[in-house]
Design a protein around this motif. Structure first.
Motif, PDB file in Angstrom:
ATOM      1  N   ASP A 125       0.841  -1.198   0.000  1.00 49.37           N
ATOM      2  CA  ASP A 125       0.000   0.000   0.000  1.00 49.37           C
ATOM      3  C   ASP A 125       0.879   1.252   0.000  1.00 49.37           C
ATOM      4  OD1 ASP A 125      -3.109   0.619   0.627  1.00 49.37           O
ATOM      5  OD2 ASP A 125      -1.836   2.167   1.514  1.00 49.37           O
ATOM      6  N   TRP A 149      -9.268   3.540   1.985  1.00 50.95           N
ATOM      7  CA  TRP A 149      -9.082   3.584   0.530  1.00 50.95           C
ATOM      8  C   TRP A 149     -10.111   4.553  -0.057  1.00 50.95           C
ATOM      9  CZ3 TRP A 149      -8.719  -2.364   0.911  1.00 50.95           C
ATOM     10  CH2 TRP A 149      -7.382  -2.738   1.130  1.00 50.95           C
ATOM     11  N   TYR A 150      -9.906   5.820   0.193  1.00 51.04           N
ATOM     12  CA  TYR A 150     -10.909   6.827  -0.151  1.00 51.04           C
ATOM     13  C   TYR A 150     -11.067   7.024  -1.653  1.00 51.04           C
ATOM     14  CZ  TYR A 150      -6.638   9.654  -0.404  1.00 51.04           C
ATOM     15  OH  TYR A 150      -5.384  10.120  -0.696  1.00 51.04           O
ATOM     16  N   GLU A 151     -10.172   6.421  -2.443  1.00 44.88           N
ATOM     17  CA  GLU A 151     -10.348   6.510  -3.900  1.00 44.88           C
ATOM     18  C   GLU A 151     -11.565   5.712  -4.358  1.00 44.88           C
ATOM     19  OE1 GLU A 151      -7.777   5.111  -2.429  1.00 44.88           O
ATOM     20  OE2 GLU A 151      -5.976   6.329  -2.747  1.00 44.88           O
ATOM     21  N   LYS A 152     -11.991   4.735  -3.543  1.00 46.90           N
ATOM     22  CA  LYS A 152     -13.154   3.908  -3.875  1.00 46.90           C
ATOM     23  C   LYS A 152     -14.426   4.592  -3.365  1.00 46.90           C
ATOM     24  CE  LYS A 152     -12.898  -0.400  -2.764  1.00 46.90           C
ATOM     25  NZ  LYS A 152     -12.646  -1.593  -1.909  1.00 46.90           N
ATOM     26  N   PRO A 192      -9.782  -2.144   4.732  1.00 52.45           N
ATOM     27  CA  PRO A 192      -8.824  -3.256   4.647  1.00 52.45           C
ATOM     28  C   PRO A 192      -9.153  -4.339   5.678  1.00 52.45           C
ATOM     29  CG  PRO A 192      -7.686  -1.141   4.604  1.00 52.45           C
ATOM     30  CD  PRO A 192      -9.116  -0.845   4.932  1.00 52.45           C
TER      31      PRO A 192
END
Length: 644
Positions: free
Chosen positions: A109, A156-159, A252
């Motif tokens: 990561d 995972w704030y991109e999701k 996660p």
């Protein structure tokens, strides 16, 4: 005293350094530092457990005076009694294993220091919660856990799905937290204090105090307990406020283990157990806790039987096991509830981290329908998942057997209709727990491979840094029940718990004198074994039958697959009306009324007047002469009229 302070604040120090200086010190240093400080905190917790729980030396460590306003006097103190010592072993032990496991799981990561910082911050907030000496201090830790869980679920704030899940967890928990806050206000109103010692000492004298509320007379302690329980329902995902729990799987896998095994979701159980001297004086509140807990245990187990995401199956299992803990509290078996909390932390963390090992081996695949036949490639993970599943199903001599049987025995021994109701639902949930546990094991590890050849070619065992924490947790899943049973619920439980948990003499269902029929004692084990056998038959001997049953009973299957349609119901009841209201206030209230009459209206009127005035600027001399004559006529008329 430094030992006690260090156990609580070392994770905060690790979070601070990894979070603020992570880029400077690098990924590996952030991992080593946070793991080292958590390990020291866990070692301190073992020493505290020995001194406080086993030797009986309860300690309160005053730190600072926090709030002084009128009669409100709140000191920041760390309270260490048996209940705190047990929770510290659970929180620091499991968190340390999760930290070490994360070194391997998150190795690729790009934001490792941030992740390790969040994990340590979460652990610190939970430690603040369990060492609180008053309700306001507990609320600080309670909200700190909520903030840290928001950061971890949405790591995972991109999701978009991760962001939505984090917001959902935060919002749903705010509903429960509002109830908790009202309970704190009520406690201060009734006892003129938020200190545990003051509240517990005054509770017997206030047992029959009545307040006039909504035009009716209510028992004051009942109202306070019900409000506090609403807070516990949100944090511990009980029926009605449970919808955030499965969505939290977007974080996660180490986060799932930390939140759903030993820390955040058990905060509600701990809080109600801590407030046992208050709950004991409200039969109504205990009845509500029993019914909600039993319903949650049954409800979540039914959903777990049909889920296909490996983490969601385990998440609904957590929800169900929390239901067991709450109906144990409802029949005044607080010790059995905390015992199950203790054993559950080990085998549920083991199952979540084992699931992470499977996902790691299967190239991030989480659908159990696309697994199968991998046990030869991941023999250690396979064996450890079996250990966790045996403990979860309550098969002796694994840990879950001792704690779950203690809860069911207490429910029956209570001798009340609501206790027997909880026992029935608990036994049915035990059957379903064993069924979905073996359904998961068979579909993931056994049978023919259902993944594509590319995925199967890369199936491999996890690295040692991920396997070692699983082995430690497996040891807990095997031995924690056997070792803890005499202390938590056995013949030594009175000396072990001392004043940390208070039970009125007529409510003590754990002490001797409760002879249970043999069929009551053996029913949970028989149901668990039956669930295992049924899963083996359906998914090994006749694997075509589950699909046929789903087709024949499609309505029931979809009802369970869609989680009793709670999300859809809440969307219809709350989300869509809120959006409609917001849109109406935005377009009608803010846009049309406030802006239309206010800034936008003034600007539009100014533009309109300017446009009309500009139209008079025609450039023709006779237009200007006419305007001048009209002005003179108007001025003379006004003068003549006023001269009279």
């Amino acid at each position: 005293m430094m030992l006690y302070v260090a156990a609580v604040f070392l994770p905060l120090a690790g979070s601070f350094v990894a979070g603020l200086f992570g880029r400077l010190i690098g990924d590996r240093a952030a991992q080593v530092l946070t793991c080292l400080l958590l390990g020291v905190s866990a070692a301190c917790s073992v020493s505290i457990f020995t001194n406080v729980a086993l030797e009986g030396h309860s300690v309160t460590v005053p730190l600072v005076t926090w709030i002084q306003s009128g009669t409100l006097d709140i000191s920041w103190s760390l309270r260490f009694d048996t209940l705190t010592a047990v929770m510290m072993i659970v929180v620091t032990g499991v968190s340390f294993m999760v930290h070490v496991y994360s070194v391997g799981y998150m190795s690729h990561d790009p934001s490792i220091p941030r992740f390790m910082s969040y994990l340590s911050l979460f652990t610190f907030a939970m430690l603040m919660l369990v060492t609180a000496d008053n309700l306001v201090q507990m609320f600080f830790g309670w909200e700190g856990v909520g903030v840290a869980s928001y950061l971890l679920i949405g790591f995972w704030y991109e999701k978009p799905s991760a962001c939505a899940a984090a917001i959902k967890a935060f919002v749903v928990n705010r509903v429960g937290d509002f109830g908790f806050a009202l309970g704190i206000f009520g406690a201060y109103f009734l006892f003129d204090s938020v200190s545990f010692n003051t509240i517990f000492a005054a509770a017997p004298a206030k047992a029959h105090t009545v307040v006039h509320f909504f035009g009716m007379d209510w028992n004051a302690i009942t109202i306070i307990c019900l409000m506090l329980f609403v807070g516990a329902m949100g944090k511990s995902a009980q029926l009605g406020l449970h919808t955030w729990l499965p969505d939290a799987m977007e974080g996660p896998t180490p986060v799932s283990a930390l939140i759903h095994a030993a820390t955040m979701v058990t905060a509600g159980v701990f809080m109600v157990a801590r407030m046992s001297p208050l709950f004991e004086y409200s039969a109504t509140a205990l009845t509500v806790v029993t019914v909600i807990g039993a319903a949650t245990a049954f409800f979540a187990a039914t959903i777990g039987c049909v889920q296909n995401d490996i983490k969601r199956v385990i998440a609904y299992s957590t929800c169900s096991q929390l239901g067991y803990m709450f109906f144990a509290i409802g029949v005044s078996a607080y010790q059995a509830a905390v015992f199950h909390l203790f054993t559950h932390a080990f085998f549920k963390a083991l199952l979540f981290l084992g699931a992470g090992s499977v996902i790691h081996a299967m190239s991030d695949e989480q659908d159990i329908r696309r697994m199968g036949g991998i046990w030869r490639h991941v023999k250690v993970t396979w064996l450890l998942m079996w250990v966790g599943s045996l403990a979860l199903a309550g098969i002796p001599p694994f840990a879950g057997h001792y704690s779950k049987d203690a809860i069911l025995a207490a429910a029956w021994a209570s001798g009340t209709p609501v206790g027997h109701f909880a026992w029935v639902l608990g036994v049915l949930a035990a059957f379903m727990t064993a069924f979905y546990s073996w359904r998961l094991l068979i579909l993931v590890f056994h049978g023919k491979p259902r993944a594509d050849e590319h995925v199967m070619a890369h199936v491999h065992e996890s690295p040692l840094v991920m396997i070692l924490p699983l082995m430690v947790l497996a040891a807990g899943a095997i031995f924690a029940g056997w070792l803890g049973q005499p202390l938590f619920v056995g013949h030594e439980h009175t000396e072990f718990w001392r004043s940390a948990i208070s039970v009125l003499p007529g409510h003590d269902v754990l002490s001797g004198g409760h002879e249970l029929p043999e069929w009551v004692e053996y029913a949970p084990l028989v149901m668990a074994v039956s669930g295992v056998v049924l899963a083996y038959i359906l998914y090994t001997l006749v694997p075509s039958v589950p699909g046929q049953l789903a087709g024949a009973m499609r309505g029931v299957y979809l009802f369970l697959l869609n989680k009793w349609y709670f999300d859809e119901l809440y969307d219809w009841l709350f989300v869509k009306p809120a959006f409609r209201l917001g849109r109406g206030l935005w377009q009608g209230g803010d846009g049309a009324l406030i802006d239309g009459v206010g800034p936008d209206g003034v600007a539009a009127a100014t533009r309109d007047i300017a446009r009309r005035v500009a139209a008079l600027q025609s450039g023709y001399l006779y237009h200007y002469a006419f305007a001048m004559l009209a002005g003179v006529a108007a001025f003379v008329s006004w003068y003549v009229f006023n001269a009279r």
